[in-house]
Design a protein around this motif. Structure first.
Motif, PDB file in Angstrom:
ATOM      1  N   GLU A   1       0.834  -1.201   0.000  1.00 45.85           N
ATOM      2  CA  GLU A   1       0.000   0.000   0.000  1.00 45.85           C
ATOM      3  C   GLU A   1       0.871   1.255   0.000  1.00 45.85           C
ATOM      4  O   GLU A   1       1.983   1.255   0.518  1.00 45.85           O
ATOM      5  N   THR A   2       0.333   2.310  -0.580  1.00 48.49           N
ATOM      6  CA  THR A   2       1.055   3.583  -0.613  1.00 48.49           C
ATOM      7  C   THR A   2       0.872   4.307   0.707  1.00 48.49           C
ATOM      8  O   THR A   2      -0.262   4.542   1.149  1.00 48.49           O
ATOM      9  N   LEU A   3       1.987   4.645   1.353  1.00 53.80           N
ATOM     10  CA  LEU A   3       1.942   5.332   2.644  1.00 53.80           C
ATOM     11  C   LEU A   3       2.307   6.796   2.459  1.00 53.80           C
ATOM     12  O   LEU A   3       3.256   7.123   1.743  1.00 53.80           O
ATOM     13  N   LYS A   4       1.545   7.652   3.082  1.00 58.75           N
ATOM     14  CA  LYS A   4       1.821   9.092   3.037  1.00 58.75           C
ATOM     15  C   LYS A   4       2.826   9.425   4.133  1.00 58.75           C
ATOM     16  O   LYS A   4       2.572   9.186   5.311  1.00 58.75           O
ATOM     17  N   THR A   5       3.982   9.955   3.765  1.00 58.53           N
ATOM     18  CA  THR A   5       5.027  10.257   4.763  1.00 58.53           C
ATOM     19  C   THR A   5       5.143  11.766   4.955  1.00 58.53           C
ATOM     20  O   THR A   5       6.166  12.370   4.679  1.00 58.53           O
ATOM     21  N   GLY A   6       4.059  12.370   5.412  1.00 60.49           N
ATOM     22  CA  GLY A   6       4.089  13.804   5.675  1.00 60.49           C
ATOM     23  C   GLY A   6       3.666  14.624   4.472  1.00 60.49           C
ATOM     24  O   GLY A   6       3.018  14.128   3.548  1.00 60.49           O
ATOM     25  N   GLY A   7       4.035  15.901   4.504  1.00 57.93           N
ATOM     26  CA  GLY A   7       3.654  16.819   3.431  1.00 57.93           C
ATOM     27  C   GLY A   7       4.436  16.576   2.162  1.00 57.93           C
ATOM     28  O   GLY A   7       5.363  15.759   2.116  1.00 57.93           O
ATOM     29  N   GLU A   8       4.067  17.306   1.122  1.00 54.78           N
ATOM     30  CA  GLU A   8       4.768  17.174  -0.158  1.00 54.78           C
ATOM     31  C   GLU A   8       6.186  17.726  -0.040  1.00 54.78           C
ATOM     32  O   GLU A   8       6.411  18.739   0.608  1.00 54.78           O
ATOM     33  N   LYS A   9       7.114  17.056  -0.673  1.00 57.32           N
ATOM     34  CA  LYS A   9       8.520  17.422  -0.580  1.00 57.32           C
ATOM     35  C   LYS A   9       9.002  18.025  -1.902  1.00 57.32           C
ATOM     36  O   LYS A   9       8.310  17.996  -2.917  1.00 57.32           O
ATOM     37  N   VAL A  10      10.216  18.553  -1.866  1.00 56.28           N
ATOM     38  CA  VAL A  10      10.845  19.143  -3.045  1.00 56.28           C
ATOM     39  C   VAL A  10      12.240  18.544  -3.200  1.00 56.28           C
ATOM     40  O   VAL A  10      12.972  18.400  -2.211  1.00 56.28           O
ATOM     41  N   ILE A  11      12.598  18.176  -4.424  1.00 58.78           N
ATOM     42  CA  ILE A  11      13.955  17.707  -4.720  1.00 58.78           C
ATOM     43  C   ILE A  11      14.696  18.827  -5.450  1.00 58.78           C
ATOM     44  O   ILE A  11      14.293  19.251  -6.531  1.00 58.78           O
ATOM     45  N   LEU A  12      15.766  19.326  -4.829  1.00 61.96           N
ATOM     46  CA  LEU A  12      16.583  20.386  -5.422  1.00 61.96           C
ATOM     47  C   LEU A  12      17.860  19.778  -6.000  1.00 61.96           C
ATOM     48  O   LEU A  12      18.571  19.044  -5.310  1.00 61.96           O
ATOM     49  N   THR A  13      18.136  20.085  -7.263  1.00 62.47           N
ATOM     50  CA  THR A  13      19.335  19.557  -7.916  1.00 62.47           C
ATOM     51  C   THR A  13      20.085  20.703  -8.589  1.00 62.47           C
ATOM     52  O   THR A  13      19.470  21.573  -9.216  1.00 62.47           O
ATOM     53  N   CYS A  14      21.413  20.715  -8.432  1.00 61.74           N
ATOM     54  CA  CYS A  14      22.223  21.729  -9.127  1.00 61.74           C
ATOM     55  C   CYS A  14      23.628  21.198  -9.363  1.00 61.74           C
ATOM     56  O   CYS A  14      24.053  20.209  -8.745  1.00 61.74           O
ATOM     57  N   LEU A  15      24.330  21.850 -10.256  1.00 57.83           N
ATOM     58  CA  LEU A  15      25.735  21.529 -10.524  1.00 57.83           C
ATOM     59  C   LEU A  15      26.589  22.591  -9.840  1.00 57.83           C
ATOM     60  O   LEU A  15      26.421  23.790 -10.092  1.00 57.83           O
ATOM     61  N   GLY A  16      27.482  22.169  -8.958  1.00 60.32           N
ATOM     62  CA  GLY A  16      28.343  23.105  -8.248  1.00 60.32           C
ATOM     63  C   GLY A  16      29.241  23.878  -9.196  1.00 60.32           C
ATOM     64  O   GLY A  16      29.636  23.377 -10.257  1.00 60.32           O
ATOM     65  N   ILE A  17      29.585  25.105  -8.818  1.00 62.88           N
ATOM     66  CA  ILE A  17      30.415  25.945  -9.691  1.00 62.88           C
ATOM     67  C   ILE A  17      31.905  25.731  -9.436  1.00 62.88           C
ATOM     68  O   ILE A  17      32.743  26.333 -10.094  1.00 62.88           O
ATOM     69  N   GLY A  18      32.230  24.848  -8.460  1.00 65.18           N
ATOM     70  CA  GLY A  18      33.645  24.617  -8.164  1.00 65.18           C
ATOM     71  C   GLY A  18      34.305  25.825  -7.516  1.00 65.18           C
ATOM     72  O   GLY A  18      35.462  26.128  -7.786  1.00 65.18           O
ATOM     73  N   TYR A  19      33.556  26.496  -6.644  1.00 61.25           N
ATOM     74  CA  TYR A  19      34.078  27.695  -5.964  1.00 61.25           C
ATOM     75  C   TYR A  19      35.294  27.287  -5.125  1.00 61.25           C
ATOM     76  O   TYR A  19      35.234  26.361  -4.334  1.00 61.25           O
ATOM     77  N   SER A  20      36.378  28.000  -5.312  1.00 59.60           N
ATOM     78  CA  SER A  20      37.619  27.642  -4.627  1.00 59.60           C
ATOM     79  C   SER A  20      38.065  28.773  -3.721  1.00 59.60           C
ATOM     80  O   SER A  20      37.988  29.954  -4.093  1.00 59.60           O
ATOM     81  N   ASN A  21      38.500  28.413  -2.536  1.00 63.01           N
ATOM     82  CA  ASN A  21      39.032  29.394  -1.587  1.00 63.01           C
ATOM     83  C   ASN A  21      40.462  29.729  -2.031  1.00 63.01           C
ATOM     84  O   ASN A  21      41.407  28.991  -1.755  1.00 63.01           O
ATOM     85  N   ILE A  22      40.617  30.857  -2.710  1.00 62.84           N
ATOM     86  CA  ILE A  22      41.924  31.198  -3.276  1.00 62.84           C
ATOM     87  C   ILE A  22      42.974  31.508  -2.216  1.00 62.84           C
ATOM     88  O   ILE A  22      44.172  31.509  -2.488  1.00 62.84           O
ATOM     89  N   SER A  23      42.514  31.752  -0.971  1.00 63.03           N
ATOM     90  CA  SER A  23      43.461  32.073   0.101  1.00 63.03           C
ATOM     91  C   SER A  23      43.951  30.820   0.818  1.00 63.03           C
ATOM     92  O   SER A  23      44.895  30.873   1.590  1.00 63.03           O
ATOM     93  N   LYS A  24      43.276  29.680   0.570  1.00 62.99           N
ATOM     94  CA  LYS A  24      43.618  28.444   1.282  1.00 62.99           C
ATOM     95  C   LYS A  24      44.556  27.581   0.432  1.00 62.99           C
ATOM     96  O   LYS A  24      44.258  27.247  -0.709  1.00 62.99           O
ATOM     97  N   ARG A  25      45.695  27.252   0.982  1.00 55.52           N
ATOM     98  CA  ARG A  25      46.636  26.429   0.242  1.00 55.52           C
ATOM     99  C   ARG A  25      46.138  24.986   0.132  1.00 55.52           C
ATOM    100  O   ARG A  25      45.489  24.465   1.022  1.00 55.52           O
TER     101      ARG A  25
END
Length: 374
Positions: A348-372
């Motif tokens: 049976e299909t069980l309801k597990t709370g309210g409706e959810k959201v799936i967020l997907t993105c591609l990281g920009i590869g942000y680099s800490n230029i001050s950190k060696r």
């Protein structure tokens, strides 16, 4: 980047600092009786100036326009007195977004209001936001939030020590199954009132939560004298931990001294906090409402890899934050609806709370230029 008005002021300054783009804001409350920036906004800008080097800030004589040209994030040891109009949590939320990218590990001593009804308390940030930041940092070594003194609204008098390590890059995150709630923890606090208050709060909260779960432990934290700040108050912060390491939190605090609202009753605070936690669990997701914006920013700034996160319904603050991320960093999230259903053992299909959201993105590869690179 040019904007008008005072809305989402903090978001714009944070993303300007991260992206290095100059920010111009005009017509700040220009039509109000008291035009210009509020004192807590100017105080926030001063904090940004302390953790950066070479930042250029120009505020018009009326305070209705701001030019913010960010410098390099340097971090280090700083002290800052937060404006009592907003709690320390208002400032800490920004530091959590920026601290991983400083040149030196950030060690900030913040004084002011630790618990207020307007902003997340320091307890909520520690119990809810820290776990999600640890997933991006890869470790919790050096990440600490210590409450030296509590200070309730409106006069404050609290002090916290926040320290965070710096990283060259953040890890990508794949977190789409929060699991089931296995235990509930919390902190019942009181300052300048009877220590019995915390016991009354805990008893009321347990009366609600014990109907669902036996593993509940709520710490009591009562302060007197110099450790209790300048105003009386009490409150409760609760967090539900799931089997897969998600943390969902909620909190309530008493009406501040001098408020037009009637005095708060400890039993009401306990019941209300428990009910708000149940609502947060119903909304569900792998992060709670207060940590959505931090999680989305870390996903964007992560390595050039796909990050995926399940959340509950997006808060208005997070929705605007995603728009600002698009403006400053040119990243658009893929947003998918998830009905929050799963198949039970009997098919049976069980309801597990309210409706959810799936967020997907591609990281920009942000680099800490001050950190060696090590």
């Amino acid at each position: 980047m040019e904007y008008e008005g005072c809305n989402f002021f903090r978001q714009r300054v944070i993303l300007s600092t991260v992206s290095g783009k100059t920010l111009k804001i005009k017509n700040i409350r220009s039509k109000e009786e008291e035009p210009g920036m509020k004192e807590f906004e100017a105080n926030f800008i001063r904090l940004m100036d302390k953790i950066t080097n070479g930042t250029k800030i120009v505020i018009s004589t009326t305070g209705t326009s701001l030019l913010y040209q960010p410098g390099l994030l340097i971090g280090g040891t700083i002290e800052h007195e937060c404006n009592p109009q907003r709690s320390i949590g208002y400032y800490l939320e920004a530091l959590l977004c920026l601290a991983p990218f400083t040149k030196n590990p950030l060690r900030a001593t913040l004084t002011g209001v630790t618990n207020s009804q307007i902003d997340p308390s320091v307890d909520l940030i520690k119990l809810s936001s820290f776990p999600i930041l640890k997933k991006f940092l890869g470790t919790d070594e050096g990440l600490e939030l210590k409450i030296n003194r509590r200070g309730a609204a409106p006069e404050g008098g609290g002090q916290v020590l926040f320290s965070c390590p710096c990283r060259q890059k953040l890890r990508p995150l794949q977190f789409t199954d929060p699991g089931k709630v296995k235990r509930i923890r919390g902190v019942a606090w009181a300052v300048r009132v009877s220590p019995v208050t915390t016991n009354r709060i805990v008893e009321a909260a347990r009366g609600v939560l014990n109907q669902f779960l036996p593993d509940i432990y709520i710490y009591t934290d009562s302060h007197k004298g110099s450790q209790a700040g300048k105003s009386p108050g009490f409150g409760l912060t609760l967090v539900a931990e799931t089997t897969n390491g998600a943390f969902l939190a909620a909190e309530v605090m008493s009406n501040p001294k001098g408020s037009s609202d009637p005095p708060s009753v400890p039993e009401d605070i306990g019941k209300q906090a428990a009910q708000l936690l149940l609502e947060e669990i119903y909304r569900g997701g792998c992060v709670d409402s207060s940590s959505q914006s931090l999680a989305t920013l870390c996903m964007v700034l992560g390595q050039q890899d796909v990050s995926k996160l399940q959340t509950g319904p997006l808060s208005p603050y997070t929705i605007q934050f995603l728009r600002h991320i698009r403006d400053f960093l040119q990243v658009i999230f893929k947003v998918e609806a998830d009905k929050g259903e799963q198949l039970g053992a009997d098919g049976e299909t069980l309801k597990t709370g309210g409706e959810k959201v799936i967020l997907t993105c591609l990281g920009i590869g942000y680099s800490n230029i001050s950190k060696r690179v090590t």
